[in-house]
Design a protein around this motif. Structure first.
Motif, PDB file in Angstrom:
ATOM      1  N   UNK A 143       0.796  -1.580   0.185  1.00  0.00           N
ATOM      2  CA  UNK A 143      -0.266  -0.755  -0.053  1.00  0.00           C
ATOM      3  C   UNK A 143       0.504   0.995   0.136  1.00  0.00           C
ATOM      4  N   UNK A 144       2.114   1.402   0.751  1.00  0.00           N
ATOM      5  CA  UNK A 144       2.628   2.541   1.096  1.00  0.00           C
ATOM      6  C   UNK A 144       3.854   2.692  -0.238  1.00  0.00           C
ATOM      7  N   UNK A 145       4.241   1.386  -1.136  1.00  0.00           N
ATOM      8  CA  UNK A 145       4.962   1.400  -2.507  1.00  0.00           C
ATOM      9  C   UNK A 145       3.994   2.327  -3.093  1.00  0.00           C
ATOM     10  N   UNK A 146       2.507   1.537  -3.636  1.00  0.00           N
ATOM     11  CA  UNK A 146       1.431   1.780  -4.688  1.00  0.00           C
ATOM     12  C   UNK A 146       0.927   3.571  -4.786  1.00  0.00           C
ATOM     13  N   UNK A 147       1.304   4.090  -2.749  1.00  0.00           N
ATOM     14  CA  UNK A 147       0.845   5.634  -2.767  1.00  0.00           C
ATOM     15  C   UNK A 147       2.332   6.535  -2.820  1.00  0.00           C
ATOM     16  N   UNK A 148       3.156   5.755  -3.021  1.00  0.00           N
ATOM     17  CA  UNK A 148       4.339   6.244  -3.084  1.00  0.00           C
ATOM     18  C   UNK A 148       4.387   6.559  -4.861  1.00  0.00           C
ATOM     19  N   UNK A 149       4.292   4.954  -5.394  1.00  0.00           N
ATOM     20  CA  UNK A 149       4.229   5.372  -6.890  1.00  0.00           C
ATOM     21  C   UNK A 149       3.476   6.456  -7.098  1.00  0.00           C
ATOM     22  N   UNK A 150       2.082   6.654  -6.923  1.00  0.00           N
ATOM     23  CA  UNK A 150       1.132   7.639  -7.413  1.00  0.00           C
ATOM     24  C   UNK A 150       2.073   8.620  -7.426  1.00  0.00           C
ATOM     25  N   UNK A 151       2.191   9.403  -6.294  1.00  0.00           N
ATOM     26  CA  UNK A 151       2.909  10.722  -5.173  1.00  0.00           C
ATOM     27  C   UNK A 151       3.777  10.822  -6.752  1.00  0.00           C
ATOM     28  N   UNK A 152       5.281  10.030  -7.029  1.00  0.00           N
ATOM     29  CA  UNK A 152       5.881  10.307  -6.976  1.00  0.00           C
ATOM     30  C   UNK A 152       5.605  10.364  -9.281  1.00  0.00           C
ATOM     31  N   UNK A 153       4.598   9.700  -9.730  1.00  0.00           N
ATOM     32  CA  UNK A 153       4.209  10.291 -10.754  1.00  0.00           C
ATOM     33  C   UNK A 153       3.720  11.982 -11.373  1.00  0.00           C
ATOM     34  N   UNK A 154       3.117  11.946  -9.769  1.00  0.00           N
ATOM     35  CA  UNK A 154       2.091  13.570 -10.345  1.00  0.00           C
ATOM     36  C   UNK A 154       3.423  14.609  -9.832  1.00  0.00           C
ATOM     37  N   UNK A 155       4.386  14.495  -8.871  1.00  0.00           N
ATOM     38  CA  UNK A 155       5.238  14.923  -8.892  1.00  0.00           C
ATOM     39  C   UNK A 155       6.373  14.954  -9.689  1.00  0.00           C
ATOM     40  N   UNK A 156       6.861  14.099 -10.376  1.00  0.00           N
ATOM     41  CA  UNK A 156       7.990  13.937 -11.831  1.00  0.00           C
ATOM     42  C   UNK A 156       6.745  15.094 -12.770  1.00  0.00           C
ATOM     43  N   UNK A 157       5.862  15.325 -13.172  1.00  0.00           N
ATOM     44  CA  UNK A 157       5.008  16.097 -13.907  1.00  0.00           C
ATOM     45  C   UNK A 157       4.729  17.757 -13.865  1.00  0.00           C
ATOM     46  N   UNK A 158       5.697  18.289 -12.401  1.00  0.00           N
ATOM     47  CA  UNK A 158       6.052  19.796 -12.717  1.00  0.00           C
ATOM     48  C   UNK A 158       7.065  20.224 -11.980  1.00  0.00           C
ATOM     49  N   UNK A 159       7.812  21.538 -12.008  1.00  0.00           N
ATOM     50  CA  UNK A 159       9.068  21.521 -12.532  1.00  0.00           C
ATOM     51  C   UNK A 159       9.122  22.140 -10.457  1.00  0.00           C
ATOM     52  N   UNK A 160       8.515  23.356 -10.650  1.00  0.00           N
ATOM     53  CA  UNK A 160       8.707  24.086  -9.589  1.00  0.00           C
ATOM     54  C   UNK A 160       8.175  23.189  -8.132  1.00  0.00           C
ATOM     55  N   UNK A 161       9.240  23.182  -7.001  1.00  0.00           N
ATOM     56  CA  UNK A 161       9.114  22.567  -6.342  1.00  0.00           C
ATOM     57  C   UNK A 161       7.330  22.981  -5.384  1.00  0.00           C
ATOM     58  N   UNK A 162       6.963  24.396  -5.314  1.00  0.00           N
ATOM     59  CA  UNK A 162       5.560  24.483  -5.041  1.00  0.00           C
ATOM     60  C   UNK A 162       4.509  23.925  -6.293  1.00  0.00           C
ATOM     61  N   UNK A 163       4.618  23.868  -7.419  1.00  0.00           N
ATOM     62  CA  UNK A 163       3.850  22.944  -8.026  1.00  0.00           C
ATOM     63  C   UNK A 163       4.178  21.253  -7.842  1.00  0.00           C
ATOM     64  N   UNK A 164       5.627  20.769  -7.513  1.00  0.00           N
ATOM     65  CA  UNK A 164       5.961  19.553  -7.146  1.00  0.00           C
ATOM     66  C   UNK A 164       4.878  19.247  -5.397  1.00  0.00           C
ATOM     67  N   UNK A 165       4.381  19.972  -4.673  1.00  0.00           N
ATOM     68  CA  UNK A 165       3.865  19.669  -3.324  1.00  0.00           C
ATOM     69  C   UNK A 165       2.124  20.264  -3.636  1.00  0.00           C
ATOM     70  N   UNK A 166       2.108  21.424  -4.135  1.00  0.00           N
ATOM     71  CA  UNK A 166       0.559  20.799  -4.898  1.00  0.00           C
ATOM     72  C   UNK A 166       0.138  18.918  -5.496  1.00  0.00           C
ATOM     73  N   UNK A 167       0.852  19.149  -6.519  1.00  0.00           N
ATOM     74  CA  UNK A 167       0.452  17.509  -6.567  1.00  0.00           C
ATOM     75  C   UNK A 167       0.741  16.487  -6.046  1.00  0.00           C
ATOM     76  N   UNK A 168       1.632  16.712  -5.246  1.00  0.00           N
ATOM     77  CA  UNK A 168       1.927  15.486  -3.862  1.00  0.00           C
ATOM     78  C   UNK A 168       0.236  15.339  -2.943  1.00  0.00           C
ATOM     79  N   UNK A 169       0.162  17.350  -2.609  1.00  0.00           N
ATOM     80  CA  UNK A 169      -0.789  16.857  -1.239  1.00  0.00           C
ATOM     81  C   UNK A 169      -2.378  15.749  -1.963  1.00  0.00           C
ATOM     82  N   UNK A 170      -2.264  16.523  -4.069  1.00  0.00           N
ATOM     83  CA  UNK A 170      -3.181  15.880  -4.953  1.00  0.00           C
ATOM     84  C   UNK A 170      -3.649  14.894  -4.793  1.00  0.00           C
TER      85      UNK A 170
END
Length: 196
Positions: free
Chosen positions: A59-86
């Motif tokens: 479960x934690x691996x799936x969560x981490x993978x999902x979040x990593x995919x979201x972060x990878x699409x963003x450039x700035x740390x602010x956008x990455x943090x928004x994507x992480x929360x989403x």
């Protein structure tokens, strides 16, 4: 590649553990729900405890993978943090039973706690790396990024868990409908001070 039977066993285990709790869940029930012989479960897992720990780690691996995919699409740390929360909130909304298990049942035996803490720490490191990058680039201002990572994990997890418990299980559509509000609320908490 993991054996496909293990995925079937994990899916059944989520259902049974969520319904009965760890202590009351029976391997016979999990086998029946998975449509496999009990011996098949014991071929892959030595005990109910090992199955549960494997499920938590998965479960934690799936969560981490999902979040990593979201972060990878963003450039700035602010956008990455928004994507992480989403991604975090949507993952828990879409996997409500797993979320309940991760947050309720994972703090049982000392071994379960030890193994689960390792996976949580890895995930918190992911959050912390985004925060640290934001500090270095001047986007974020905080004294304790490690503790902030824990606070973000807690806020994003508990907002979903509270919604799951406040509504009946068969109201998953209503829970999903409130996901944007939960995301917006946690983002506001993280990005904007509460006091003017």
């Amino acid at each position: 590649m993991r054996h496909e039977k293990v995925e079937v066993i994990f899916q059944a285990a989520v259902e049974v553990f969520a319904e009965s709790g760890f202590d009351q869940a029976k391997m016979d029930e999990i086998a029946q729900a998975a449509g496999v012989a009990k011996g098949t479960i014991y071929y892959h897992f030595k005990s109910k405890e090992e199955l549960f720990v494997g499920l938590m780690n998965e479960g934690m691996e799936k969560l981490s993978d999902c979040v990593r995919r979201g972060i990878a699409l963003k450039k700035s740390p602010s956008e990455q943090l928004e994507a992480l929360l989403h991604a975090h909130i949507l993952f828990f909304v879409k996997n409500g039973k797993l979320a309940k298990l991760l947050l309720n049942e994972a703090f049982g035996t000392k071994e379960r706690q030890r193994q689960f803490r390792t996976k949580i720490r890895e995930y918190l490191n992911l959050i912390e790396s985004v925060l640290q990058q934001g500090i270095e680039q001047g986007e974020f201002q905080m004294a304790h990024p490690r503790e902030m990572a824990s606070a973000i994990f807690g806020a994003a997890s508990v907002v979903v868990l509270q919604k799951i418990y406040s509504l009946e299980e068969n109201q998953s559509e209503e829970i999903e409908a409130t996901a944007p509000t939960m995301i917006e609320s946690v983002q506001q908490l993280v990005f904007h001070p509460l006091i003017k």
